[in-house]
Scaffold this motif. Structure first.
Motif, PDB file in Angstrom:
ATOM      1  N   SER A 107      -9.463  -8.053  20.722  1.00  0.00           N
ATOM      2  CA  SER A 107     -10.888  -7.931  21.025  1.00  0.00           C
ATOM      3  C   SER A 107     -11.324  -8.951  22.071  1.00  0.00           C
ATOM      4  O   SER A 107     -12.204  -8.671  22.899  1.00  0.00           O
ATOM      5  N   LEU A 108     -10.705 -10.130  22.066  1.00  0.00           N
ATOM      6  CA  LEU A 108     -11.025 -11.136  23.081  1.00  0.00           C
ATOM      7  C   LEU A 108     -10.650 -10.636  24.474  1.00  0.00           C
ATOM      8  O   LEU A 108     -11.411 -10.789  25.430  1.00  0.00           O
ATOM      9  N   TYR A 109      -9.454 -10.047  24.587  1.00  0.00           N
ATOM     10  CA  TYR A 109      -9.025  -9.519  25.886  1.00  0.00           C
ATOM     11  C   TYR A 109      -9.875  -8.313  26.293  1.00  0.00           C
ATOM     12  O   TYR A 109     -10.251  -8.171  27.457  1.00  0.00           O
ATOM     13  N   ALA A 110     -10.162  -7.430  25.321  1.00  0.00           N
ATOM     14  CA  ALA A 110     -10.935  -6.229  25.633  1.00  0.00           C
ATOM     15  C   ALA A 110     -12.347  -6.573  26.092  1.00  0.00           C
ATOM     16  O   ALA A 110     -13.003  -5.782  26.779  1.00  0.00           O
ATOM     17  N   GLY A 111     -12.826  -7.757  25.724  1.00  0.00           N
ATOM     18  CA  GLY A 111     -14.161  -8.183  26.123  1.00  0.00           C
ATOM     19  C   GLY A 111     -14.217  -8.813  27.502  1.00  0.00           C
ATOM     20  O   GLY A 111     -15.301  -9.193  27.969  1.00  0.00           O
ATOM     21  N   LYS A 112     -13.076  -8.940  28.150  1.00  0.00           N
ATOM     22  CA  LYS A 112     -13.023  -9.546  29.483  1.00  0.00           C
ATOM     23  C   LYS A 112     -13.012  -8.468  30.570  1.00  0.00           C
ATOM     24  O   LYS A 112     -12.418  -7.397  30.393  1.00  0.00           O
ATOM     25  N   PRO A 113     -13.621  -8.753  31.723  1.00  0.00           N
ATOM     26  CA  PRO A 113     -13.698  -7.756  32.799  1.00  0.00           C
ATOM     27  C   PRO A 113     -12.347  -7.216  33.245  1.00  0.00           C
ATOM     28  O   PRO A 113     -12.230  -6.042  33.602  1.00  0.00           O
ATOM     29  N   PHE A 114     -11.305  -8.068  33.240  1.00  0.00           N
ATOM     30  CA  PHE A 114     -10.017  -7.612  33.743  1.00  0.00           C
ATOM     31  C   PHE A 114      -9.397  -6.532  32.860  1.00  0.00           C
ATOM     32  O   PHE A 114      -8.591  -5.723  33.316  1.00  0.00           O
ATOM     33  N   VAL A 115      -9.761  -6.499  31.566  1.00  0.00           N
ATOM     34  CA  VAL A 115      -9.180  -5.533  30.628  1.00  0.00           C
ATOM     35  C   VAL A 115     -10.215  -4.527  30.150  1.00  0.00           C
ATOM     36  O   VAL A 115      -9.964  -3.320  30.123  1.00  0.00           O
ATOM     37  N   GLY A 116     -11.372  -5.001  29.725  1.00  0.00           N
ATOM     38  CA  GLY A 116     -12.383  -4.134  29.131  1.00  0.00           C
ATOM     39  C   GLY A 116     -12.810  -3.002  30.051  1.00  0.00           C
ATOM     40  O   GLY A 116     -12.968  -3.179  31.259  1.00  0.00           O
ATOM     41  N   GLY A 117     -12.967  -1.811  29.462  1.00  0.00           N
ATOM     42  CA  GLY A 117     -13.412  -0.658  30.235  1.00  0.00           C
ATOM     43  C   GLY A 117     -12.306   0.106  30.919  1.00  0.00           C
ATOM     44  O   GLY A 117     -12.537   1.201  31.449  1.00  0.00           O
ATOM     45  N   ARG A 118     -11.091  -0.430  30.928  1.00  0.00           N
ATOM     46  CA  ARG A 118      -9.971   0.268  31.552  1.00  0.00           C
ATOM     47  C   ARG A 118      -9.246   1.134  30.528  1.00  0.00           C
ATOM     48  O   ARG A 118      -9.352   0.925  29.323  1.00  0.00           O
ATOM     49  N   ARG A 119      -8.512   2.092  31.017  1.00  0.00           N
ATOM     50  CA  ARG A 119      -7.714   2.962  30.153  1.00  0.00           C
ATOM     51  C   ARG A 119      -6.258   2.497  30.221  1.00  0.00           C
ATOM     52  O   ARG A 119      -5.729   2.244  31.303  1.00  0.00           O
ATOM     53  N   ALA A 120      -5.624   2.396  29.085  1.00  0.00           N
ATOM     54  CA  ALA A 120      -4.230   1.943  29.061  1.00  0.00           C
ATOM     55  C   ALA A 120      -3.316   3.035  29.602  1.00  0.00           C
ATOM     56  O   ALA A 120      -3.393   4.195  29.179  1.00  0.00           O
ATOM     57  N   ASN A 121      -2.451   2.662  30.539  1.00  0.00           N
ATOM     58  CA  ASN A 121      -1.456   3.603  31.061  1.00  0.00           C
ATOM     59  C   ASN A 121      -0.271   3.750  30.116  1.00  0.00           C
ATOM     60  O   ASN A 121       0.315   4.814  30.006  1.00  0.00           O
ATOM     61  N   PHE A 122       0.094   2.655  29.469  1.00  0.00           N
ATOM     62  CA  PHE A 122       1.188   2.734  28.505  1.00  0.00           C
ATOM     63  C   PHE A 122       1.014   1.670  27.436  1.00  0.00           C
ATOM     64  O   PHE A 122       0.413   0.618  27.666  1.00  0.00           O
ATOM     65  N   ILE A 123       1.543   1.968  26.263  1.00  0.00           N
ATOM     66  CA  ILE A 123       1.463   1.061  25.114  1.00  0.00           C
ATOM     67  C   ILE A 123       2.845   1.018  24.487  1.00  0.00           C
ATOM     68  O   ILE A 123       3.516   2.056  24.365  1.00  0.00           O
ATOM     69  N   TYR A 124       3.278  -0.172  24.105  1.00  0.00           N
ATOM     70  CA  TYR A 124       4.618  -0.332  23.529  1.00  0.00           C
ATOM     71  C   TYR A 124       4.518  -1.170  22.261  1.00  0.00           C
ATOM     72  O   TYR A 124       4.061  -2.310  22.298  1.00  0.00           O
ATOM     73  N   PHE A 125       4.955  -0.596  21.153  1.00  0.00           N
ATOM     74  CA  PHE A 125       5.027  -1.315  19.884  1.00  0.00           C
ATOM     75  C   PHE A 125       6.473  -1.748  19.677  1.00  0.00           C
ATOM     76  O   PHE A 125       7.364  -0.913  19.499  1.00  0.00           O
ATOM     77  N   GLY A 126       6.692  -3.077  19.721  1.00  0.00           N
ATOM     78  CA  GLY A 126       8.038  -3.598  19.570  1.00  0.00           C
ATOM     79  C   GLY A 126       8.111  -4.610  18.437  1.00  0.00           C
ATOM     80  O   GLY A 126       7.126  -4.904  17.771  1.00  0.00           O
ATOM     81  N   GLY A 127       9.303  -5.162  18.242  1.00  0.00           N
ATOM     82  CA  GLY A 127       9.444  -6.085  17.117  1.00  0.00           C
ATOM     83  C   GLY A 127      10.661  -6.972  17.240  1.00  0.00           C
ATOM     84  O   GLY A 127      11.212  -7.131  18.326  1.00  0.00           O
ATOM     85  N   GLY A 128      11.064  -7.445  16.092  1.00  0.00           N
ATOM     86  CA  GLY A 128      10.730  -6.976  14.753  1.00  0.00           C
ATOM     87  C   GLY A 128      10.922  -5.485  14.568  1.00  0.00           C
ATOM     88  O   GLY A 128      11.629  -4.820  15.279  1.00  0.00           O
ATOM     89  N   THR A 129      10.201  -4.968  13.585  1.00  0.00           N
ATOM     90  CA  THR A 129      10.304  -3.568  13.234  1.00  0.00           C
ATOM     91  C   THR A 129       8.920  -2.987  13.011  1.00  0.00           C
ATOM     92  O   THR A 129       8.365  -3.103  11.910  1.00  0.00           O
ATOM     93  N   PRO A 130       8.325  -2.352  14.030  1.00  0.00           N
ATOM     94  CA  PRO A 130       7.021  -1.730  13.836  1.00  0.00           C
ATOM     95  C   PRO A 130       6.996  -0.736  12.671  1.00  0.00           C
ATOM     96  O   PRO A 130       6.002  -0.638  11.944  1.00  0.00           O
ATOM     97  N   SER A 131       8.099  -0.005  12.480  1.00  0.00           N
ATOM     98  CA  SER A 131       8.134   0.986  11.408  1.00  0.00           C
ATOM     99  C   SER A 131       8.275   0.359  10.025  1.00  0.00           C
ATOM    100  O   SER A 131       8.259   1.071   9.018  1.00  0.00           O
ATOM    101  N   TYR A 132       8.389  -0.966   9.960  1.00  0.00           N
ATOM    102  CA  TYR A 132       8.376  -1.655   8.662  1.00  0.00           C
ATOM    103  C   TYR A 132       6.992  -1.554   8.025  1.00  0.00           C
ATOM    104  O   TYR A 132       6.865  -1.566   6.799  1.00  0.00           O
ATOM    105  N   LEU A 133       5.941  -1.456   8.836  1.00  0.00           N
ATOM    106  CA  LEU A 133       4.585  -1.373   8.315  1.00  0.00           C
ATOM    107  C   LEU A 133       4.388  -0.078   7.540  1.00  0.00           C
ATOM    108  O   LEU A 133       4.976   0.957   7.860  1.00  0.00           O
ATOM    109  N   SER A 134       3.528  -0.137   6.533  1.00  0.00           N
ATOM    110  CA  SER A 134       3.197   1.059   5.770  1.00  0.00           C
ATOM    111  C   SER A 134       2.292   1.959   6.605  1.00  0.00           C
ATOM    112  O   SER A 134       1.748   1.542   7.633  1.00  0.00           O
ATOM    113  N   VAL A 135       2.105   3.184   6.151  1.00  0.00           N
ATOM    114  CA  VAL A 135       1.217   4.111   6.860  1.00  0.00           C
ATOM    115  C   VAL A 135      -0.198   3.546   6.925  1.00  0.00           C
ATOM    116  O   VAL A 135      -0.855   3.594   7.974  1.00  0.00           O
TER     117      VAL A 135
END
Length: 295
Positions: A107-135
């Motif tokens: 939320s801190l980054y999203a509130g800044k002009p450089f990030v806020g209001g833009r659309r993400a071109n790509f998102i990557y969930f890495g780890g660790g193990t992202p699939s370790y989390l429950s639904v």
């Protein structure tokens, strides 16, 4: 793997042959510049950069891609070759605290002009193990992220998964969250090699997770393989390549086994006074990777 050393002739540098054995490697750098280089007096420069609109960097802001990497540092087990910051002893309360902190930072980054209001071109969930989390944990995280920065225009949403953490319900949920690229950390198809290298999953779990992932229509499925694991042989490697081709994933990522300092393999080497890691040498690993590419 080579180094530059001075020759016997003044002013002349020579390059020694490539190193054959797999010895302990360098420290893994997860952030550039490394945090050890950061100083308090540089904080204003970071803040100034975040307060700058993308249009000041490019005459066409829409062409400046925005990517997000989300690190999930939880695993069922720590692999013996793992050099990432991961935890295997955290309960659901600790995981929720981490997710809350992650969303607050986001939320801190999203509130800044450089990030806020833009659309993400790509998102990557890495780890660790992202699939370790429950639904429920995954939905809490992704819903919170989408509220801050929509995903509807993302070209790719990638998600790393350990096959043994996946069931039908979780795979459905991951697909419904908008993941377009599922990356399965297979590494090897032999149960003995998986076990001796500290992997948590087994070969039956690979087949089950892959089959259902195909059934529910992930646009991209990637399989990770590691060449040169502990006790791996050429026959085993060729069989891993054969099974990968048989599954026909959309992409394959091949790593060559390395031994950074903060791995349990190195800790064992250190305790036993060994300099060479108990894995394939570099020539062998290069040959195995070349064979896989040719196949």
């Amino acid at each position: 793997m080579s180094t530059i050393s001075a020759s016997t002739q003044p002013g002349v540098k020579t390059t020694p042959p490539l190193q054959k054995e797999t010895t302990v490697g360098n420290y893994f750098v997860s952030h550039f510049p490394p945090f050890s280089f950061w100083k308090p007096e540089l904080v204003p420069e970071v803040k100034a950069a975040l307060d700058r609109a993308p249009s000041t960097l490019n005459s066409q802001p829409s062409t400046v891609p925005l990517g997000l990497y989300v690190h999930i540092p939880f695993c069922r087990k720590r692999c013996h070759f793992c050099y990432f910051k991961v935890y295997t002893d955290k309960n659901s309360a600790a995981i929720r605290n981490y997710l809350d902190a992650l969303l607050r930072e986001f939320s801190l980054y999203a509130g800044k002009p450089f990030v806020g209001g833009r659309r993400a071109n790509f998102i990557y969930f890495g780890g660790g193990t992202p699939s370790y989390l429950s639904v429920d944990q995954l939905r809490y995280l992704t819903d919170g992220m989408k509220a801050l920065l929509p995903w509807d225009e993302a070209e790719e949403v990638a998600f790393e998964a350990e096959p043994g953490t996946l069931n039908d319900q979780k795979l459905k949920a991951i697909r419904e969250m908008g993941v377009t690229r599922l990356s399965l950390g297979v590494e090897n198809f032999d149960d003995h090699i998986l076990e001796i290298n500290g992997r948590a999953h087994h070969s039956k779990e690979i087949a089950r997770a892959y089959a259902y992932s195909r059934e529910i229509g992930f646009p991209q499925i990637n399989i990770d393989l590691i060449a040169g694991m502990v006790e791996e042989t050429e026959a085993n490697w060729r069989e891993c390549v054969r099974k990968t081709i048989e599954l026909s994933p959309d992409s394959v990522t091949i790593y060559e086994m390395e031994i950074p300092f903060n791995t349990t393999i190195y800790q064992q080497m250190k305790a036993e006074g060994k300099l060479v890691a108990p894995v394939a040498d570099w020539d062998t690993k290069r040959q195995w990777v070349s064979y896989a590419f040719s196949e």
